[in-house]
Design a protein around this motif. Structure first.
Motif, PDB file in Angstrom:
ATOM      1  N   ARG A  91       5.996  13.417  -9.492  1.00  0.00           N
ATOM      2  CA  ARG A  91       5.987  13.298  -8.033  1.00  0.00           C
ATOM      3  C   ARG A  91       7.140  12.418  -7.564  1.00  0.00           C
ATOM      4  O   ARG A  91       7.819  12.731  -6.592  1.00  0.00           O
ATOM      5  N   LEU A  92       7.370  11.320  -8.249  1.00  0.00           N
ATOM      6  CA  LEU A  92       8.470  10.425  -7.892  1.00  0.00           C
ATOM      7  C   LEU A  92       9.814  11.090  -8.126  1.00  0.00           C
ATOM      8  O   LEU A  92      10.702  11.040  -7.277  1.00  0.00           O
ATOM      9  N   GLN A  93       9.976  11.743  -9.258  1.00  0.00           N
ATOM     10  CA  GLN A  93      11.242  12.413  -9.569  1.00  0.00           C
ATOM     11  C   GLN A  93      11.550  13.495  -8.540  1.00  0.00           C
ATOM     12  O   GLN A  93      12.659  13.581  -8.036  1.00  0.00           O
ATOM     13  N   GLY A 136       0.770  -1.234   0.000  1.00  0.00           N
ATOM     14  CA  GLY A 136       0.000   0.000   0.000  1.00  0.00           C
ATOM     15  C   GLY A 136       0.803   1.287   0.000  1.00  0.00           C
ATOM     16  O   GLY A 136       0.232   2.373  -0.029  1.00  0.00           O
ATOM     17  N   ARG A 137       2.116   1.203   0.016  1.00  0.00           N
ATOM     18  CA  ARG A 137       2.941   2.413   0.087  1.00  0.00           C
ATOM     19  C   ARG A 137       2.790   3.250  -1.176  1.00  0.00           C
ATOM     20  O   ARG A 137       2.741   2.742  -2.274  1.00  0.00           O
ATOM     21  N   GLU A 138       2.723   4.569  -0.968  1.00  0.00           N
ATOM     22  CA  GLU A 138       2.691   5.535  -2.066  1.00  0.00           C
ATOM     23  C   GLU A 138       3.991   6.325  -2.062  1.00  0.00           C
ATOM     24  O   GLU A 138       4.769   6.261  -1.113  1.00  0.00           O
ATOM     25  N   ILE A 139       4.192   7.106  -3.092  1.00  0.00           N
ATOM     26  CA  ILE A 139       5.332   8.010  -3.144  1.00  0.00           C
ATOM     27  C   ILE A 139       5.196   8.963  -1.964  1.00  0.00           C
ATOM     28  O   ILE A 139       4.133   9.540  -1.761  1.00  0.00           O
ATOM     29  N   PRO A 140       6.244   9.141  -1.171  1.00  0.00           N
ATOM     30  CA  PRO A 140       6.135  10.020  -0.003  1.00  0.00           C
ATOM     31  C   PRO A 140       5.677  11.430  -0.386  1.00  0.00           C
ATOM     32  O   PRO A 140       6.210  12.031  -1.317  1.00  0.00           O
ATOM     33  N   HIS A 141       4.666  11.924   0.346  1.00  0.00           N
ATOM     34  CA  HIS A 141       4.179  13.274   0.090  1.00  0.00           C
ATOM     35  C   HIS A 141       3.631  13.931   1.347  1.00  0.00           C
ATOM     36  O   HIS A 141       3.026  14.980   1.282  1.00  0.00           O
ATOM     37  N   THR A 142       3.858  13.299   2.495  1.00  0.00           N
ATOM     38  CA  THR A 142       3.470  13.894   3.771  1.00  0.00           C
ATOM     39  C   THR A 142       4.688  13.908   4.682  1.00  0.00           C
ATOM     40  O   THR A 142       5.649  13.159   4.471  1.00  0.00           O
ATOM     41  N   ALA A 143       4.637  14.734   5.702  1.00  0.00           N
ATOM     42  CA  ALA A 143       5.753  14.803   6.649  1.00  0.00           C
ATOM     43  C   ALA A 143       5.996  13.442   7.293  1.00  0.00           C
ATOM     44  O   ALA A 143       7.135  13.022   7.480  1.00  0.00           O
ATOM     45  N   ALA A 144       4.924  12.723   7.623  1.00  0.00           N
ATOM     46  CA  ALA A 144       5.067  11.407   8.253  1.00  0.00           C
ATOM     47  C   ALA A 144       5.754  10.415   7.320  1.00  0.00           C
ATOM     48  O   ALA A 144       6.617   9.649   7.744  1.00  0.00           O
ATOM     49  N   ALA A 145       5.376  10.437   6.051  1.00  0.00           N
ATOM     50  CA  ALA A 145       5.985   9.514   5.085  1.00  0.00           C
ATOM     51  C   ALA A 145       7.459   9.825   4.890  1.00  0.00           C
ATOM     52  O   ALA A 145       8.283   8.917   4.796  1.00  0.00           O
ATOM     53  N   PHE A 146       7.805  11.102   4.826  1.00  0.00           N
ATOM     54  CA  PHE A 146       9.218  11.462   4.688  1.00  0.00           C
ATOM     55  C   PHE A 146      10.000  11.097   5.946  1.00  0.00           C
ATOM     56  O   PHE A 146      11.143  10.669   5.866  1.00  0.00           O
ATOM     57  N   ASP A 194      24.899   1.587  -0.458  1.00  0.00           N
ATOM     58  CA  ASP A 194      25.491   2.205  -1.639  1.00  0.00           C
ATOM     59  C   ASP A 194      24.440   2.748  -2.603  1.00  0.00           C
ATOM     60  O   ASP A 194      24.685   3.717  -3.311  1.00  0.00           O
ATOM     61  N   ILE A 195      23.283   2.086  -2.654  1.00  0.00           N
ATOM     62  CA  ILE A 195      22.266   2.426  -3.652  1.00  0.00           C
ATOM     63  C   ILE A 195      20.889   2.442  -2.997  1.00  0.00           C
ATOM     64  O   ILE A 195      20.561   1.562  -2.195  1.00  0.00           O
ATOM     65  N   LEU A 196      20.086   3.438  -3.357  1.00  0.00           N
ATOM     66  CA  LEU A 196      18.673   3.481  -2.979  1.00  0.00           C
ATOM     67  C   LEU A 196      17.874   3.275  -4.253  1.00  0.00           C
ATOM     68  O   LEU A 196      17.913   4.098  -5.165  1.00  0.00           O
ATOM     69  N   PHE A 197      17.167   2.158  -4.323  1.00  0.00           N
ATOM     70  CA  PHE A 197      16.344   1.819  -5.485  1.00  0.00           C
ATOM     71  C   PHE A 197      14.893   2.045  -5.088  1.00  0.00           C
ATOM     72  O   PHE A 197      14.405   1.420  -4.147  1.00  0.00           O
ATOM     73  N   ILE A 198      14.209   2.946  -5.779  1.00  0.00           N
ATOM     74  CA  ILE A 198      12.822   3.270  -5.450  1.00  0.00           C
ATOM     75  C   ILE A 198      11.911   2.721  -6.532  1.00  0.00           C
ATOM     76  O   ILE A 198      12.085   3.023  -7.709  1.00  0.00           O
ATOM     77  N   MET A 199      10.939   1.913  -6.108  1.00  0.00           N
ATOM     78  CA  MET A 199       9.961   1.366  -7.039  1.00  0.00           C
ATOM     79  C   MET A 199       8.572   1.658  -6.473  1.00  0.00           C
ATOM     80  O   MET A 199       8.041   0.899  -5.673  1.00  0.00           O
TER      81      MET A 199
END
Length: 134
Positions: free
Chosen positions: A102-104, A53-63, A77-82
């Protein structure tokens, strides 16, 4: 031989390995999950930070949650975001372009200030929380 690379895979149920079969609350077997397949490759250590259920972070709590993940795995070494699939649900007039933006924007905001190992940390991206309308 090259040093092992540590990769944080931050994503949704596709990263977590959710098993979509009816009545099956379990995860897919590790050897079937894409993160498990990567982890089986020589020279990679995969940290699976997928969550259903995770979405692209867009709230203070998610960040803040993302910040804790990055701090807990500070030597990666790497952060892979999907992400992006769940962002299609529950919003009117959402397009793939809006989700990509939003993701970028979110991804650029969460990169460590000093780069991978030995970087200065992962602060300074809370400003993203109020900058998007989707």
């Amino acid at each position: 031989m090259a040093a092992e690379k540590t990769v944080i895979c931050y994503g949704d149920s596709n990263t977590y390995g959710f098993d979509p079969r009816m009545g099956c609350p379990e995860r897919l077997p590790r050897r079937v999950r894409w993160t498990g397949r990567l982890d089986a490759l020589p020279g990679l250590r995969i940290i699976n930070e997928g969550m259903n259920g995770r979405e692209i972070p867009h709230t203070a709590a998610a960040f803040s949650y993302l910040d804790r993940i990055l701090e807990r795995n500070a030597g990666a070494d790497i952060l892979f975001i999907m992400l992006g699939t769940n962002d299609l649900f529950g919003f009117a007039n959402v397009t793939a372009g809006k989700i990509a933006l939003r993701l970028q924007t979110g991804a650029c905001g969460c990169l460590p200030a000093g780069g991978g190992k030995g970087g200065r940390g992962v602060r300074g991206y809370g400003r993203m929380a109020d900058s998007h309308d989707i």
